[in-house]
Design an enzyme around this catalytic site. Structure first.
Site, PDB file in Angstrom:
ATOM      1  N   GLU A 148      21.866  10.603   2.632  1.00 44.20           N
ATOM      2  CA  GLU A 148      21.764   9.148   2.784  1.00 44.20           C
ATOM      3  C   GLU A 148      21.879   8.465   1.423  1.00 44.20           C
ATOM      4  OE1 GLU A 148      18.396   7.805   4.986  1.00 44.20           O
ATOM      5  OE2 GLU A 148      18.719   9.224   6.631  1.00 44.20           O
ATOM      6  N   ARG A 152      -3.968  10.321   0.844  1.00 45.00           N
ATOM      7  CA  ARG A 152      -4.970  11.026   1.649  1.00 45.00           C
ATOM      8  C   ARG A 152      -5.658  12.075   0.803  1.00 45.00           C
ATOM      9  NH1 ARG A 152      -1.195  12.382   6.484  1.00 45.00           N
ATOM     10  NH2 ARG A 152      -0.936  10.319   7.365  1.00 45.00           N
ATOM     11  N   ASP A 173       9.659  -0.775  13.204  1.00 46.06           N
ATOM     12  CA  ASP A 173       9.668   0.586  13.731  1.00 46.06           C
ATOM     13  C   ASP A 173      10.031   0.513  15.207  1.00 46.06           C
ATOM     14  OD1 ASP A 173       9.017   1.973  11.405  1.00 46.06           O
ATOM     15  OD2 ASP A 173       6.865   1.683  11.698  1.00 46.06           O
ATOM     16  N   TYR A 189      11.869  -5.781   9.441  1.00 48.62           N
ATOM     17  CA  TYR A 189      11.959  -4.318   9.481  1.00 48.62           C
ATOM     18  C   TYR A 189      10.990  -3.809  10.549  1.00 48.62           C
ATOM     19  CZ  TYR A 189      12.108   0.556   8.361  1.00 48.62           C
ATOM     20  OH  TYR A 189      12.266   1.908   8.467  1.00 48.62           O
ATOM     21  N   ARG A 227      20.109  -4.561   3.068  1.00 48.42           N
ATOM     22  CA  ARG A 227      20.507  -3.287   2.481  1.00 48.42           C
ATOM     23  C   ARG A 227      21.153  -2.474   3.593  1.00 48.42           C
ATOM     24  NH1 ARG A 227      21.192  -2.323  -2.536  1.00 48.42           N
ATOM     25  NH2 ARG A 227      20.316  -0.221  -2.517  1.00 48.42           N
ATOM     26  N   ARG A 270      17.887  10.786   0.409  1.00 51.47           N
ATOM     27  CA  ARG A 270      17.283  11.904   1.134  1.00 51.47           C
ATOM     28  C   ARG A 270      18.346  12.701   1.879  1.00 51.47           C
ATOM     29  NH1 ARG A 270      13.718   9.185   6.034  1.00 51.47           N
ATOM     30  NH2 ARG A 270      15.394   8.031   7.019  1.00 51.47           N
ATOM     31  N   ARG A 286       0.859  -1.181   0.000  1.00 53.14           N
ATOM     32  CA  ARG A 286       0.000   0.000   0.000  1.00 53.14           C
ATOM     33  C   ARG A 286       0.895   1.231   0.000  1.00 53.14           C
ATOM     34  NH1 ARG A 286      -0.332   2.313   4.980  1.00 53.14           N
ATOM     35  NH2 ARG A 286       0.648   1.189   6.667  1.00 53.14           N
TER      36      ARG A 286
END
Length: 365
Positions: free
Chosen positions: A299, A175, A349, A347, A248, A279, A171
């Site tokens: 980065e 918005r 958070d 991965y 990575r 970024r 996804r």
């Protein structure tokens, strides 16, 4: 020789939470850290009075009230709200994709106009998407994909979007409101004083050895504790006996600039393929800094090789199948617990790492 209840391998958030909860119950912990500092990837370096996120931007966000209350019981958080922007060849777009983005891209003003434009472009992909490119177009249309998804994703993964599996982008946040807040979570912010304050609280009371590779002295440290919480790479623990998992990694170029404000926002994504970095982070904006100088980090995403810091597990079928084989071996361990991003090849958070450690503590206490 000291006897410990827990040997904690690695000093990121997972080990920190275990240490904090164990110490609260009078347990004794020894932390073994390969780097010369504790804190894992949330470690901050003080440069020109600015807390520089040495291993990339870390923005704490969660909808889990228990986790939010836990971290706030240790440190106070500021009101930072993540509102990154995308730079495509000098054109600036708001992220996540919202009405500000669509207005800039197409001149549309209402949600109905934006939806109609996206639906029209999505129709170019018929049937089940065969790769990431088709998946992204089916989600957001061709214009947004071309300008804001394609180049960034190819830099991040080091391969063409047509050669990446569709499930990597299940996804994309879209918005139909004029809201630039990147996260949907109920809570977000940055610890006042930087992440080292939080790390210091989590590891309070532990014995800590830095600059030590646990795997090189495995027998010695295994004998020193009742349980081992291992947060390093699971394949390295087993000497890569089933093969090597892929990762990575990220390389940072950090620079001090003799100006007060470089880009006006903490995070700018460079979404064209030609710009080599993904970024630029301007660290002072995480804490609303007013220092006379500023610090930026560019980065660069790259393939991981031994000796580099592994950052992101490569989330494809081949690597997941190999991880499952290692996970089976881990299940038979009665002394070693594997946790965190590398130990679980996931991965995570930050809030999910804390959640996972809390759940593990309930099992092992």
């Amino acid at each position: 020789m000291n006897r410990y209840d827990y040997i904690l391998v690695g000093s990121g958030l997972y080990s920190g939470v275990i240490n904090y909860l164990a110490r609260r119950e009078g347990k004794k912990c020894l932390v073994i850290e390969k780097r010369e500092h504790i804190g894992g990837n949330v470690y901050c370096e003080d440069i020109e009075g600015i807390h520089v996120h040495k291993y990339g931007a870390h923005i704490f966000h969660t909808s889990n009230k228990k986790v939010w209350n836990f971290v706030n019981s240790l440190v106070e958080f500021n009101r930072y709200t993540n509102s990154p922007i995308a730079n495509y060849k000098g054109e600036i777009y708001n992220m996540p994709f919202n009405m500000n983005t669509f207005n800039k891209m197409w001149g549309v003003r209402t949600p109905a106009e934006a939806k109609a434009r996206i639906d029209e472009q999505r129709a170019s992909v018929q049937g089940e998407p065969r790769n990431l490119e088709e998946q992204a177009i089916k989600l957001v249309g061709t214009d947004i994909y071309r300008k804001l998804v394609k180049g960034y994703t190819e830099k991040q993964w080091g391969r063409d979007c047509k050669d990446l599996p569709s499930f990597i982008i299940k996804r994309l946040p879209v918005r139909f409101t004029y809201d630039n807040n990147y996260f949907n979570d109920a809570y977000q912010g940055i610890p006042i004083g930087g992440y080292n304050v939080l790390i210091g609280k989590l590891f309070e009371g532990a014995d800590i050895e830095t600059g030590v590779d646990f795997l090189e002295h495995r027998e010695k440290y295994m004998a020193m504790g009742d349980k081992v919480v291992y947060t390093g790479a699971i394949d390295a623990y087993y000497d890569f006996c089933l093969g090597k998992l892929e990762y990575r990694t990220v390389r940072f170029e950090t620079e001090v600039l003799d100006m007060e404000n470089y880009q006006g926002v903490a995070v700018v994504n460079y979404t064209d393929r030609e710009t080599p970095y993904t970024r630029v982070i301007e660290h002072k904006h995480f804490e609303f800094g007013t220092q006379p100088k500023t610090v930026i980090s560019r980065e660069y995403s790259t393939d991981w090789k031994e000796g580099m810091e592994p950052y992101y597990p490569v989330n494809d079928e081949k690597n997941q199948a190999l991880y499952q084989e290692y996970a089976k071996k881990a299940e038979s361990e009665n002394k070693v617990i594997f946790g965190g991003r590398l130990g679980e090849y996931k991965y995570y958070d930050m809030d999910k790492v804390i959640e996972s450690a809390m759940r593990m503590w309930e099992k092992i206490r």
